[in-house]
Write an enzyme that holds these catalytic residues in place. Structure first.
Site, PDB file in Angstrom:
ATOM      1  N   TYR A 150      51.944  80.452  15.821  1.00 55.51           N
ATOM      2  CA  TYR A 150      52.801  81.525  15.315  1.00 55.51           C
ATOM      3  C   TYR A 150      54.052  81.019  14.616  1.00 55.51           C
ATOM      4  O   TYR A 150      54.835  81.806  14.093  1.00 55.51           O
ATOM      5  CB  TYR A 150      53.222  82.447  16.458  1.00 55.51           C
ATOM      6  CG  TYR A 150      52.092  83.338  16.885  1.00 55.51           C
ATOM      7  CD1 TYR A 150      51.008  82.802  17.551  1.00 55.51           C
ATOM      8  CD2 TYR A 150      52.100  84.696  16.609  1.00 55.51           C
ATOM      9  CE1 TYR A 150      49.950  83.593  17.940  1.00 55.51           C
ATOM     10  CE2 TYR A 150      51.052  85.506  16.996  1.00 55.51           C
ATOM     11  CZ  TYR A 150      49.979  84.945  17.658  1.00 55.51           C
ATOM     12  OH  TYR A 150      48.939  85.731  18.035  1.00 55.51           O
ATOM     13  N   LYS A 217      44.291  75.075  26.729  1.00 56.65           N
ATOM     14  CA  LYS A 217      43.017  74.563  26.223  1.00 56.65           C
ATOM     15  C   LYS A 217      43.184  73.049  26.042  1.00 56.65           C
ATOM     16  O   LYS A 217      42.900  72.471  24.993  1.00 56.65           O
ATOM     17  CB  LYS A 217      42.722  75.287  24.893  1.00 56.65           C
ATOM     18  CG  LYS A 217      41.360  75.057  24.318  1.00 56.65           C
ATOM     19  CD  LYS A 217      40.245  75.695  25.090  1.00 56.65           C
ATOM     20  CE  LYS A 217      38.907  75.244  24.531  1.00 56.65           C
ATOM     21  NZ  LYS A 217      37.791  75.419  25.473  1.00 56.65           N
ATOM     22  N   ASP A 271      39.202  79.346  28.281  1.00 55.48           N
ATOM     23  CA  ASP A 271      37.929  80.083  28.267  1.00 55.48           C
ATOM     24  C   ASP A 271      37.474  80.421  29.693  1.00 55.48           C
ATOM     25  O   ASP A 271      36.960  81.503  29.953  1.00 55.48           O
ATOM     26  CB  ASP A 271      36.825  79.312  27.512  1.00 55.48           C
ATOM     27  CG  ASP A 271      36.878  77.817  27.736  1.00 55.48           C
ATOM     28  OD1 ASP A 271      37.977  77.278  27.929  1.00 55.48           O
ATOM     29  OD2 ASP A 271      35.818  77.177  27.728  1.00 55.48           O
ATOM     30  N   ASP A 295      48.359  85.937  23.403  1.00 57.32           N
ATOM     31  CA  ASP A 295      48.093  87.104  22.565  1.00 57.32           C
ATOM     32  C   ASP A 295      46.726  87.683  22.943  1.00 57.32           C
ATOM     33  O   ASP A 295      46.581  88.881  23.217  1.00 57.32           O
ATOM     34  CB  ASP A 295      48.113  86.659  21.094  1.00 57.32           C
ATOM     35  CG  ASP A 295      48.149  87.829  20.145  1.00 57.32           C
ATOM     36  OD1 ASP A 295      48.186  88.978  20.597  1.00 57.32           O
ATOM     37  OD2 ASP A 295      48.131  87.595  18.921  1.00 57.32           O
TER      38      ASP A 295
END
Ligand code: NAP
Length: 404
Positions: A150, A217, A271, A295
């Site tokens: 972002y 991640k 995930d 988000d």
């Protein structure tokens, strides 16, 4: 007498009985939901404190109306006012197309350094939802708000800029990137990751919640996402050593039994976390996450309890906080007094909690729950609840006030 809310050096607030609170009503359906939410907030304060406390609302311009009247979408004066008055609230704002501004919301967050996007996700009885046990979902997401993808550092494929970046990568860094690529940069810093994780941990401690999960991640992006988890663990030790233990310590030292008063810090790959919040939601209480993961996760979690229409949110920094509806402007319904004001109303309850006005916050939450349970709801919920009584946006506010 009306006064400003101020902040002490230790971050606590001084909240006068008649605080001035700036508001941005927002674009599209913003004015509809703002009117409804304001009535509910004023009534809750009146009922909770019998006239001893009252909010003095201060309108500040932003968005389409500000653009029409002043030629500016979001002026420095508006940003200065939000900063100066410490606590404020806003409806949704249109993202101006072709103005050079990416998003007014992102601009507000970045300019005011509102580094934590806080989204509580809790089921309200009778809200239609896709889960078998939605009542098990009770989490607060702390999403980093200022960096990650972002940061807006990207170059379009085929431009001279991207060619320069690609040749820099090849010549100086020994990395091959396909010539026809667009490129985005993902900066994640130690300082910003740590202050976000610290805010999440301190929330868990304050509210006696058992766990904080660092979502990342890091198996793929070791030096950004992986570092986020590493910095999260580090700040837990440095700042909250006596009050936190890691999940590993929980099993190695404490035989899986959490010692009274300790918050367990754990981490989950993004995930896998998406699976676990669906399958075992009761194991998660506070989640600290980088910007992009956060988000996705906040909206996915909101869906687990029935969608964004009732999801409150806040953007919080060290200097000030802006509470906001989490959905957009829903422009096709603008001015129809139709949409659900629940998200902004519950953001108001969150704002009262933040100010220490717990009684007003509780009145709002209970009354919203009672209104929904009685089946008195706006079109979005009415179309999913058999036998519901569909009411307008303003009528939903009335139904909430009646139940305080
Ligand atoms: P949106 O405004 O959130 O609307 C999408 C759909 O969500 C609506 O058509 C409606 O669904 C439902 N919805 C939204 N708010 C609702 C409410 N209060 N009550 C009931 N249903 C509601 O998303 P968008 O159309 O993608 O975005 C429109 C504008 O808002 C864009 O300019 C965008 O940039 C901006 N935006 C602002 C914010 C913010 O200020 N924080 C956030 C997101 C988007 P149905 O059509 O099914 O009834």
């Amino acid at each position: 007498m009306e006064q400003k809310i101020t902040k002490n050096a230790d971050g606590t607030l001084n909240v006068p009985d008649m605080p001035v609170i700036p508001f941005i009503e927002g674009d599209g359906t913003g004015p509809d939901i703002w009117r409804a939410a304001k009535r509910v907030m004023d009534s809750a304060v009146e009922r909770a404190y019998s006239g001893k406390r009252k909010i003095s609302w201060l309108a500040v311009p932003a968005g389409e109306k500000a653009w029409r009247e002043t030629g500016e979408w979001l002026s420095d004066k508006t940003l200065d006012t939000l900063r100066e008055y410490v606590v404020s609230i806003k409806g949704p704002l249109t993202t101006p197309v072709g103005s050079g501004i990416r998003s007014l919301n992102v601009t507000i967050r970045q300019k005011l350094d509102l580094y934590a996007c806080v989204r509580p996700v809790k089921y309200i009885e009778a809200v239609p939802n896709p889960m078998k046990h939605p009542e098990k979902v009770d989490m607060v997401v702390f999403r980093e708000n200022t960096e990650d993808l972002y940061a807006g550092i990207e170059w379009e494929a085929g431009t001279p800029e991207v060619r320069q970046v690609i040749s820099f990568l090849k010549e100086k860094m020994g990395v091959e990137v396909a010539e026809d690529s667009g490129i985005g940069i993902k900066p994640m810093s130690e300082k910003n990751s740590k202050r976000l994780a610290a805010r999440a941990i301190s929330y868990a401690i304050e509210h006696c919640l058992p766990t904080v999960t660092l979502m990342h991640k890091g198996n793929i992006m070791k030096f950004t996402e992986g570092a986020f988890a590493k910095w999260g663990y580090a700040v837990a030790k440095e700042k909250f050593g006596g009050k936190t233990i890691t999940e590993k310590e929980l099993s190695d030292t404490y035989n899986g039994v959490r010692p009274e008063g300790k918050v367990v810090i754990k981490d989950r790959i993004a995930d896998m976390l998406f699976q676990q919040v669906l399958l075992r939601p009761e194991e998660f209480h506070v989640i600290a996450t980088p910007n992009l993961n956060g988000d996705y996760l906040s909206d996915a979690l909101a869906a687990q309890v029935g969608g964004l229409g009732m999801a409150p949110g806040a953007n919080i920094g060290d200097d000030c906080a802006v509470f906001e509806a989490t959905h957009g402007t829903a422009p096709k319904y603008a001015g129809l007094d139709k949409v659900n004001p629940g998200s902004l109303i519950l953001s108001g309850a969150m704002m009262f909690d933040y100010m220490g006005w717990k009684e007003a916050a509780g009145l709002i939450r209970n009354a919203v729950a009672a209104a929904v349970k009685s089946g008195t709801v706006t079109y979005d919920l009415a179309r999913q609840i058999q036998g519901a009584k569909e009411v307008k946006c303003s009528e939903f506010a009335e139904a909430v006030i009646e139940r305080m």
